[in-house]
Design a protein around this motif. Structure first.
Motif, mmCIF file in Angstrom:
data_model
loop_
_atom_site.group_PDB
_atom_site.id
_atom_site.type_symbol
_atom_site.label_atom_id
_atom_site.label_comp_id
_atom_site.label_asym_id
_atom_site.label_seq_id
_atom_site.Cartn_x
_atom_site.Cartn_y
_atom_site.Cartn_z
ATOM 1 N N MET A 1 12.153 8.158 -16.904
ATOM 2 C CA MET A 1 11.522 9.216 -16.720
ATOM 3 C C MET A 1 11.318 10.010 -15.263
ATOM 4 O O MET A 1 11.650 11.011 -15.017
ATOM 5 C CB MET A 1 10.070 9.367 -17.174
ATOM 6 C CG MET A 1 9.233 11.004 -17.403
ATOM 7 S SD MET A 1 10.249 12.051 -18.435
ATOM 8 C CE MET A 1 9.552 11.196 -19.880
ATOM 9 N N LEU A 2 11.011 8.993 -14.325
ATOM 10 C CA LEU A 2 10.971 9.223 -12.950
ATOM 11 C C LEU A 2 12.191 9.825 -12.540
ATOM 12 O O LEU A 2 12.468 10.737 -11.587
ATOM 13 C CB LEU A 2 10.259 8.073 -12.112
ATOM 14 C CG LEU A 2 10.291 8.309 -10.587
ATOM 15 C CD1 LEU A 2 9.390 9.581 -10.305
ATOM 16 C CD2 LEU A 2 9.622 7.170 -10.161
ATOM 17 N N PHE A 3 13.394 8.806 -12.702
ATOM 18 C CA PHE A 3 14.597 9.315 -12.120
ATOM 19 C C PHE A 3 15.171 10.576 -12.712
ATOM 20 O O PHE A 3 15.988 11.386 -12.227
ATOM 21 C CB PHE A 3 15.520 8.070 -12.651
ATOM 22 C CG PHE A 3 15.102 6.600 -12.005
ATOM 23 C CD1 PHE A 3 15.371 6.346 -10.901
ATOM 24 C CD2 PHE A 3 14.551 5.646 -12.755
ATOM 25 C CE1 PHE A 3 15.108 5.269 -10.170
ATOM 26 C CE2 PHE A 3 14.209 4.439 -12.160
ATOM 27 C CZ PHE A 3 14.377 4.380 -10.943
ATOM 28 N N LEU A 4 14.900 10.902 -14.059
ATOM 29 C CA LEU A 4 15.251 12.147 -14.576
ATOM 30 C C LEU A 4 14.495 13.309 -13.729
ATOM 31 O O LEU A 4 15.248 14.222 -13.502
ATOM 32 C CB LEU A 4 14.867 12.206 -16.040
ATOM 33 C CG LEU A 4 15.238 13.476 -16.748
ATOM 34 C CD1 LEU A 4 16.673 13.570 -16.779
ATOM 35 C CD2 LEU A 4 14.718 13.501 -18.259
ATOM 36 N N ALA A 5 13.413 13.057 -13.593
ATOM 37 C CA ALA A 5 12.484 14.018 -12.784
ATOM 38 C C ALA A 5 13.172 14.352 -11.363
ATOM 39 O O ALA A 5 13.361 15.527 -10.923
ATOM 40 C CB ALA A 5 11.069 13.598 -12.574
ATOM 41 N N ILE A 6 13.487 13.060 -10.778
ATOM 42 C CA ILE A 6 14.128 13.422 -9.344
ATOM 43 C C ILE A 6 15.428 13.888 -9.534
ATOM 44 O O ILE A 6 15.835 14.823 -8.508
ATOM 45 C CB ILE A 6 14.463 11.864 -8.907
ATOM 46 C CG1 ILE A 6 12.740 11.317 -8.494
ATOM 47 C CG2 ILE A 6 15.116 11.877 -7.469
ATOM 48 C CD1 ILE A 6 12.885 9.844 -7.931
ATOM 49 N N THR A 49 0.933 10.485 -14.346
ATOM 50 C CA THR A 49 -0.347 10.639 -15.153
ATOM 51 C C THR A 49 -0.253 10.127 -16.781
ATOM 52 O O THR A 49 0.993 10.051 -17.001
ATOM 53 C CB THR A 49 -0.949 12.009 -15.272
ATOM 54 O OG1 THR A 49 0.194 12.811 -15.839
ATOM 55 C CG2 THR A 49 -1.349 12.529 -13.830
ATOM 56 N N HIS A 50 -1.174 9.731 -17.383
ATOM 57 C CA HIS A 50 -1.358 9.248 -18.691
ATOM 58 C C HIS A 50 -2.478 9.693 -19.392
ATOM 59 O O HIS A 50 -3.807 9.713 -18.689
ATOM 60 C CB HIS A 50 -1.034 7.860 -18.864
ATOM 61 C CG HIS A 50 -1.049 7.394 -20.324
ATOM 62 N ND1 HIS A 50 0.197 7.541 -21.105
ATOM 63 C CD2 HIS A 50 -1.953 6.993 -21.273
ATOM 64 C CE1 HIS A 50 0.116 7.065 -22.538
ATOM 65 N NE2 HIS A 50 -1.319 6.760 -22.443
ATOM 66 N N ALA A 62 1.866 -3.068 -15.548
ATOM 67 C CA ALA A 62 2.704 -2.649 -14.528
ATOM 68 C C ALA A 62 3.581 -4.051 -13.852
ATOM 69 O O ALA A 62 2.538 -4.916 -13.375
ATOM 70 C CB ALA A 62 1.843 -1.938 -13.374
ATOM 71 N N PHE A 63 4.643 -3.992 -13.961
ATOM 72 C CA PHE A 63 5.393 -5.317 -13.185
ATOM 73 C C PHE A 63 4.922 -6.453 -13.778
ATOM 74 O O PHE A 63 4.604 -7.331 -13.229
ATOM 75 C CB PHE A 63 5.384 -5.141 -11.742
ATOM 76 C CG PHE A 63 5.612 -4.018 -10.972
ATOM 77 C CD1 PHE A 63 7.017 -3.701 -11.052
ATOM 78 C CD2 PHE A 63 4.825 -2.913 -10.380
ATOM 79 C CE1 PHE A 63 7.563 -2.499 -10.318
ATOM 80 C CE2 PHE A 63 5.280 -1.803 -9.702
ATOM 81 C CZ PHE A 63 6.793 -1.709 -9.882
ATOM 82 N N GLY A 64 4.737 -6.451 -15.283
ATOM 83 C CA GLY A 64 4.204 -7.755 -15.805
ATOM 84 C C GLY A 64 2.754 -8.095 -15.681
ATOM 85 O O GLY A 64 2.313 -9.093 -16.239
ATOM 86 N N LEU A 76 -4.538 8.299 -13.854
ATOM 87 C CA LEU A 76 -3.408 8.289 -12.961
ATOM 88 C C LEU A 76 -2.977 7.066 -13.107
ATOM 89 O O LEU A 76 -3.707 6.051 -13.104
ATOM 90 C CB LEU A 76 -3.860 8.542 -11.379
ATOM 91 C CG LEU A 76 -4.741 9.991 -11.540
ATOM 92 C CD1 LEU A 76 -4.980 10.251 -9.782
ATOM 93 C CD2 LEU A 76 -3.595 11.165 -11.749
ATOM 94 N N LYS A 77 -1.517 7.111 -12.917
ATOM 95 C CA LYS A 77 -0.930 5.768 -12.876
ATOM 96 C C LYS A 77 0.340 5.715 -12.138
ATOM 97 O O LYS A 77 0.895 6.660 -11.513
ATOM 98 C CB LYS A 77 -0.394 5.383 -14.235
ATOM 99 C CG LYS A 77 0.471 6.372 -14.956
ATOM 100 C CD LYS A 77 0.956 5.832 -16.168
ATOM 101 C CE LYS A 77 1.970 6.700 -16.978
ATOM 102 N NZ LYS A 77 3.226 6.133 -16.141
ATOM 103 N N SER A 78 0.988 4.679 -11.924
ATOM 104 C CA SER A 78 2.265 4.604 -11.054
ATOM 105 C C SER A 78 3.527 4.890 -12.044
ATOM 106 O O SER A 78 3.390 4.778 -13.182
ATOM 107 C CB SER A 78 2.584 3.259 -10.561
ATOM 108 O OG SER A 78 2.854 2.645 -11.401
ATOM 109 N N PRO A 79 4.537 5.444 -11.627
ATOM 110 C CA PRO A 79 5.600 5.848 -12.700
ATOM 111 C C PRO A 79 6.094 4.508 -13.331
ATOM 112 O O PRO A 79 6.861 4.649 -14.202
ATOM 113 C CB PRO A 79 6.686 6.428 -11.547
ATOM 114 C CG PRO A 79 5.820 6.726 -10.389
ATOM 115 C CD PRO A 79 4.866 5.713 -10.377
ATOM 116 N N PHE A 80 5.860 3.244 -12.810
ATOM 117 C CA PHE A 80 6.377 1.928 -13.346
ATOM 118 C C PHE A 80 5.304 1.478 -14.403
ATOM 119 O O PHE A 80 5.590 0.187 -14.727
ATOM 120 C CB PHE A 80 6.868 0.868 -12.279
ATOM 121 C CG PHE A 80 7.692 1.698 -11.108
ATOM 122 C CD1 PHE A 80 8.959 1.769 -11.467
ATOM 123 C CD2 PHE A 80 7.261 2.034 -9.870
ATOM 124 C CE1 PHE A 80 9.805 2.519 -10.522
ATOM 125 C CE2 PHE A 80 7.910 2.654 -9.040
ATOM 126 C CZ PHE A 80 9.426 2.740 -9.478
#
Length: 296
Positions: A1-6, A49-50, A62-64, A76-80
């Protein structure tokens, strides 16, 4: 989703620059560039956000690394960061039809049990459930369902076929409810209710039950017939003893003098209508008794 937004945001900005430099010249190009850029910006913001829906708990990863569960609301959250949601509303697990539970009684008879287990997730133990199952569907598939089936089989195995089919249905249902609660509560699963709706014997067991009922009915009829015969024999014995006692009393009371007196009274009554000059009421070879009805 982040890459699509960028990508969308970059495409919108690039298109706007090309329009300003007049490299791209078509009607509405500026509007298209603006729309693409805004869409990319919105998608970009949404990756940070979520929203956890009402009556749900979200588990962020996030990251396992598993984070602290989120309650309903905006977070609020990180894109990952990915979020797995668990509903806290009660859910019905229906073990019926093709999913009915095949059980065996203590005698080895096969029965089929239909039941409904109403369960829900304890919000305070969502993290442990995530570690055990991984998702809400897996909680039912890997925990509630298999444990409920195992407990139902174990409980029915303590009772006879007749008890499981008819006599102790309520006791069995209460025992299943108790054991499922005890098994699943430490895992963060709350049991609202367990309803044992129906218990059906297999065809082979049904034949055994019908045969047993017929045998019991035949035995009851035989016992009743024997009881009736015994009562009739007792009645006849009592009647015979009473008749014998009455005859004994009569034999003891009918002496010669009593008989002679009764005989005289009988002929005296007859003399009221017809004169009687002699009656055969004498005894011991004595003279006959003269009864004159005219002289009284």
């Amino acid at each position: 989703m982040l890459f699509l937004a960028i990508l969308l945001l970059a495409a919108g900005i690039a298109l706007f620059v090309l329009v300003r430099k007049e490299v791209v010249d078509f009607q509405g190009a500026t509007a298209v560039a603006a729309v693409v850029a805004v869409l990319g910006a919105v998608l970009g913001v949404s990756t940070f956000t979520h929203v956890v829906a009402p009556y749900q708990v979200g588990v962020p990863v996030a990251f396992g690394k598993v984070g602290t569960p989120w309650k309903s609301g905006l977070h609020l959250k990180s894109p990952f960061t990915s979020v797995t949601s668990f509903s806290t509303r009660p859910v019905d697990l229906n073990l019926s039809g093709d999913d009915k539970v095949e059980v065996r009684s203590s005698q080895g008879g096969v029965l089929y049990a239909d039941l409904t287990v109403k369960w829900s997730i304890d919000p305070d133990q969502t993290l442990s459930l995530y570690k055990l199952a991984g998702s809400e569907d897996a909680v039912e598939r890997r925990l509630v369902g298999p444990d409920s089936r195992e407990i139902v089989r174990n409980v029915f195995a303590r009772f006879t076929s007749e008890e499981g089919y008819v006599a102790k249905r309520e006791a069995i249902s209460a025992e299943i409810d108790k054991e499922i609660r005890q098994r699943l509560a430490p895992r963060g699963i709350q049991i609202e209710a367990v309803n044992l709706r129906n218990v059906k014997p297999s065809d082979a067991l049904q034949k055994e039950i019908d045969l047993k009922i017929q045998q019991e009915q035949a035995t009851q009829r035989a016992v009743e017939a024997a009881r009736t015969a015994k009562a009739e024999a007792e009645r006849q014995r009592i009647a015979a003893e009473g008749e014998a006692a009455a005859n004994n009393i009569l034999n003891q009371s009918l002496t010669d003098k009593v008989l002679q007196s009764q005989c005289i009274e009988a002929f005296r009554a007859a003399a009221d209508k017809n004169p009687v000059y002699a009656s055969p009421c004498g005894s011991g070879g004595g003279s006959p008794v003269i009864v004159d009805g005219t002289k009284r």
